[in-house]
Scaffold this active site. Structure first.
Site, mmCIF file in Angstrom:
data_model
loop_
_atom_site.group_PDB
_atom_site.id
_atom_site.type_symbol
_atom_site.label_atom_id
_atom_site.label_comp_id
_atom_site.label_asym_id
_atom_site.label_seq_id
_atom_site.Cartn_x
_atom_site.Cartn_y
_atom_site.Cartn_z
ATOM 1 N N HIS A 121 0.827 -1.209 0.000
ATOM 2 C CA HIS A 121 0.000 0.000 0.000
ATOM 3 C C HIS A 121 0.862 1.260 0.000
ATOM 4 C CE1 HIS A 121 -3.592 2.407 0.453
ATOM 5 N NE2 HIS A 121 -2.892 3.152 1.285
ATOM 6 N N ASP A 165 0.597 4.310 -2.659
ATOM 7 C CA ASP A 165 0.565 5.745 -2.362
ATOM 8 C C ASP A 165 1.703 6.487 -3.056
ATOM 9 O OD1 ASP A 165 -1.692 5.640 -0.764
ATOM 10 O OD2 ASP A 165 -0.597 5.670 1.128
ATOM 11 N N HIS A 199 3.312 10.787 2.591
ATOM 12 C CA HIS A 199 2.832 11.744 1.605
ATOM 13 C C HIS A 199 3.681 13.009 1.535
ATOM 14 C CE1 HIS A 199 -0.611 9.290 0.763
ATOM 15 N NE2 HIS A 199 -0.962 9.270 2.035
#
Length: 273
Positions: A224, A228, A252
């Site tokens: 995952h 991202d 992020h």
């Protein structure tokens, strides 16, 4: 220079659900396009570009539109270069916590080539490194991507996932890896009003000795995180198959910082709106 095909969706499609963090009902319609990837909400269009990122707290926000990374990742994996994304609420839905719902919808309507675009080769390797934190290396390549998820002394310690062909392997190996949370952080997440669009089926919970619910892959968190990363770096507009990327511990904030570096290196200085 290398030439890559431009793609858009063959016809509009709509997905609906609850905003991943806000839990607010939202309907998202993706239309064919030819002006890059744009997100439309409240009468405003914001271009998918690192310069337009306004927040990276537990998700990536473009202008007023939150949690764009899973759809952007689906676009990256399926090599969608142009689309208009229309929302009636300011956050994309969490769906099942992965990019799988978007993949299914895009493949359901089909993909259409709308031309070609030439990209200069990345003339130098890009490095991002922060003391005790994220590390990333980006170079000219053929789509080999690797992510190292590390939690030090806490379980699971270290997970690494790598694909030699991130485009070819995206649907099978990356798209359906779900977002996750550490069990000890769940009360804080609830207190902060986050993750309201997720449940025990759409979020993987990491306990101190193992998973609290059934994983889809034994290394689902690493997959995952790669999902991202692909979505965030795609803000630079560079095809996944044009790069080789290795990242460790990035989230992020670091991903978007690296995307801005990549956009600058590739001369992608599109206007901020």
């Amino acid at each position: 220079m290398r030439s890559f095909p431009r793609h858009t969706v063959r016809q509009p499609f709509t997905v609906a659900g609850l905003g991943l963090h806000t839990g607010v009902p939202v309907s998202v319609t993706v239309h064919p396009g030819d002006q890059g990837i744009g997100f439309r909400y409240g009468g405003t269009r914001v271009l998918a570009h690192p310069a337009n990122v306004t927040d990276t707290t537990r998700s990536t926000k473009l202008g007023e539109v939150g949690t764009v990374e899973h759809l952007m990742s689906a676009f990256a994996g399926l090599e969608i270069t142009d689309a208009e994304v229309e929302l009636d609420a300011p956050e994309l839905p969490g769906l099942d916590g992965s990019a799988g719902g978007y993949i299914d919808a895009i493949m359901g309507v089909g993909i259409e080539q709308i031309g070609d675009r030439e990209f200069p080769s990345l003339y130098t390797r890009l490095f991002l490194q922060e003391d005790g934190g994220p590390k990333m290396a980006i170079g000219k390549g053929n789509g080999q991507w690797r992510f190292v998820f590390a939690t030090d002394d806490r379980w699971p310690g270290e997970q690494a996932f790598e694909l030699e062909d991130a485009v070819g392997g995206y649907v099978e190996h990356i798209a359906r890896a779900r977002t996750f949370a550490f069990a000890e952080e769940v009360p804080m997440i609830i207190q902060l009003g986050l993750g309201r669009g997720l449940d025990e089926n759409s979020a993987l919970i990491l306990g101190i000795e193992g998973y609290k619910n059934e994983p889809r892959y034994p290394d689902e968190p690493a997959r995952h995180k790669l999902l991202d990363l692909m979505g965030d770096l795609y803000l630079a507009g560079v095809p996944v198959r044009a790069l080789n990327v290795v990242s460790e511990r990035s989230g992020h904030r670091a991903n978007v910082k690296a995307a801005a570096m990549l956009a600058q290196a590739m001369g992608n200085t599109q206007p901020a709106t």
